[in-house]
Enzyme design. Structure first.
Site, mmCIF file in Angstrom:
data_model
loop_
_atom_site.group_PDB
_atom_site.id
_atom_site.type_symbol
_atom_site.label_atom_id
_atom_site.label_comp_id
_atom_site.label_asym_id
_atom_site.label_seq_id
_atom_site.Cartn_x
_atom_site.Cartn_y
_atom_site.Cartn_z
ATOM 1 N N GLU A 149 0.789 -1.231 0.000
ATOM 2 C CA GLU A 149 0.000 0.000 0.000
ATOM 3 C C GLU A 149 0.828 1.291 0.000
ATOM 4 O O GLU A 149 0.789 2.062 0.974
ATOM 5 C CB GLU A 149 -0.936 0.014 1.212
ATOM 6 C CG GLU A 149 -1.903 -1.132 1.237
ATOM 7 C CD GLU A 149 -2.980 -0.985 2.313
ATOM 8 O OE1 GLU A 149 -2.857 -0.116 3.184
ATOM 9 O OE2 GLU A 149 -3.958 -1.747 2.260
ATOM 10 N N GLU A 173 -5.559 -8.461 1.157
ATOM 11 C CA GLU A 173 -6.062 -8.137 2.504
ATOM 12 C C GLU A 173 -7.550 -7.818 2.438
ATOM 13 O O GLU A 173 -7.987 -7.083 1.551
ATOM 14 C CB GLU A 173 -5.375 -6.894 3.102
ATOM 15 C CG GLU A 173 -4.004 -7.116 3.632
ATOM 16 C CD GLU A 173 -3.397 -5.859 4.259
ATOM 17 O OE1 GLU A 173 -4.156 -4.989 4.734
ATOM 18 O OE2 GLU A 173 -2.162 -5.756 4.253
#
Ligand code: BGC
Length: 463
Positions: free
Chosen positions: A175, A362
């Site tokens: 991320e 995720e």
């Protein structure tokens, strides 16, 4: 959460035999042992020690002690029938100062973890960078210093040489949108920097480093599957007024397109976020070509959706998020809206023709968990996971690319600026005793992964 539970047959086989099922963690959130066996300080060790940065003044010096308890936790992964384990490497454990001398004890730790996974028949997936930059590199500017490209590639090379004989699946970064946005623009994550100058330079150097790191892996490990992961949220305008629609498009470009598009050769989304034009200041000759890489897979990580409206007061983007608390919607402990349709929309959005494979690396939720008679009956998490998975299946059945799903996360752990308050685990942790209790959600996932046809309750709520 208002729940409307129905019994339907929901089976792992519906996702296909090749679908990868897993669970994800990150070094800083679980390892603890922050100064043991030669580990150097990371920006997060320093940030958590500062007053007022982390809720309740928590730190991750011990957290759930994965550094020592890794066998116990990998045994639990086995017990939950989870075939793939995604974890990250702490750069400062391998290179205490970020560059230079290698700390063999750090390498030994990850060798023990990898070898124990293999012994138990669990496939280890490595994230090379999950936000914990060595502090010595931050003293030289961290991601705002262009030299980070060579610091990072040297570190990637050591990882490839040390673990590449056993690791097939690699994710270069976790991320980048979150660690550059929260860490170098908003200042709410380490290293706590703010402002456009820090943000834009960090973005550009991060993208270049991600690609340069991927190239090192490709060169040294031609048979590896090389990926990277991005956060994403479904964005909708507050109303259909043109100002809100434009504001939503801008935030969508910032949150969902900022890193993937340069990597695919489409450049930064400057047209939709004009302030990004200034990033060109940080370009050097040849950079355009060096933003692009043909990844074997992309990981997307989704939790919620965001509603966006025009705002006169927000600098640079003239857009504001409408808080989920103000929208009378079901919330998690992070105050994020429970909105299963978001994951479906994101799989659709990331259906760029250039992307070969897509994994959900995720997805999960924090809810208040209570131990009652030695059990944690986290029904809401079970409902959340099932509802999101149903949306993943819907996307897959409609022909969109999606090859796997990883739950965030294995055990309750250190949730960055929120400390230990939000619990995301499939396994409950008593942080005083380090006792682990498999939650109902963990038991549900274990049953689901057993490949039996199960009749389980599936949440049929909002979407
Ligand atoms: C991060 C994790 C984090 C999770 C929940 C993701 O943004 O990769 O480290 O714990 O979301 O906030």
């Amino acid at each position: 959460m208002e729940s409307n539970i129905q019994d339907i047959t929901f089976d792992k086989k519906l996702f296909g035999a090749d679908f990868a099922w897993g669970v994800s963690t990150a070094a800083f959130q679980v390892e603890g042992s922050c100064d043991i066996d030669g580990k150097g300080q990371s920006i997060w060790d320093v940030f958590t020690a500062k007053n007022g940065k982390i809720l309740n003044g928590h730190n991750a010096n011990t957290t759930c002690d994965f550094y020592n308890q890794y066998k116990k936790d990998i045994d639990l992964i086995k017990e939950l029938n989870i075939p793939n384990f995604r974890f990250s490497i702490s750069w400062a454990r391998i290179l205490p100062k970020g560059t230079g001398e290698v700390n063999q004890k750090g390498i030994n730790h990850y060798n023990r973890v990898i070898n124990y996974c293999i012994e138990k028949g669990i496939e280890p997936w490595i994230t090379i960078y999950h936000w914990d930059l060595p502090y010595d590199l931050e003293l030289k500017g961290g991601w705002t210093n262009r030299e980070v490209i060579s610091w990072f590639t040297a570190y990637v090379k050591i990882c490839a040489q040390s673990f590449g004989d056993r690791i097939k699946y690699w994710m270069v970064m976790n991320e980048p949108g979150v660690f550059t946005g929260a860490g170098y623009f908003l200042g709410i994550h380490a290293p706590g920097k703010t402002g456009l100058k820090n943000f834009l330079s960090a973005i550009h150097h991060t993208t270049l480093s991600m690609v340069a790191g991927a190239k090192v892996l490709r060169e040294l490990l031609p048979d590896a599957q090389i990926g990277t992961t991005f956060s994403c949220s479904y964005i909708e305008p507050y109303t259909d007024k043109p100002k809100d629609v434009v504001a939503a498009k801008r935030i969508d470009a910032l949150l969902n397109r900022l890193f993937i598009e340069p990597v695919l050769g489409l450049g930064y989304p400057i047209k939709d976020v004009p302030v990004l034009k200034t990033i060109e200041k940080y370009f050097k000759a040849g950079d355009e070509a060096n933003l692009k890489f043909d990844f074997d897979f992309i990981g997307i990580q989704n939790y919620t959706r965001e509603i966006v409206k025009y705002s006169f007061f927000t600098p640079y983007v003239s857009a504001a998020l409408v808080k989920a608390q103000d929208r009378a919607v079901p919330l998690t402990d992070m105050k994020w809206e429970v909105y299963p349709g978001s994951i479906y929309q994101m799989i659709k959005k990331f259906n760029y023709p250039q992307i070969k494979k897509l994994y959900i690396t995720e997805n999960g939720a924090a809810f208040p968990d209570y131990v009652t008679d030695g059990e944690v009956n986290d029904t809401r998490r079970v409902e959340y996971l099932q509802a999101y998975l149903k949306e993943v299946l819907k996307a897959k059945n409609e022909g969109y690319k999606v090859s796997g799903y990883f739950v965030w996360t294995l055990t309750d752990n250190f949730e960055w600026a929120e400390g230990y308050n939000p619990r995301f685990g499939l396994i409950y942790v008593d942080f005083d005793t380090q006792e682990r209790i498999i939650k109902a959600s963990g038991r549900w996932y274990a049953n689901f992964l057993k490949q039996e046809i199960l009749s389980v309750p599936v949440w049929e709520g909002l979407h």
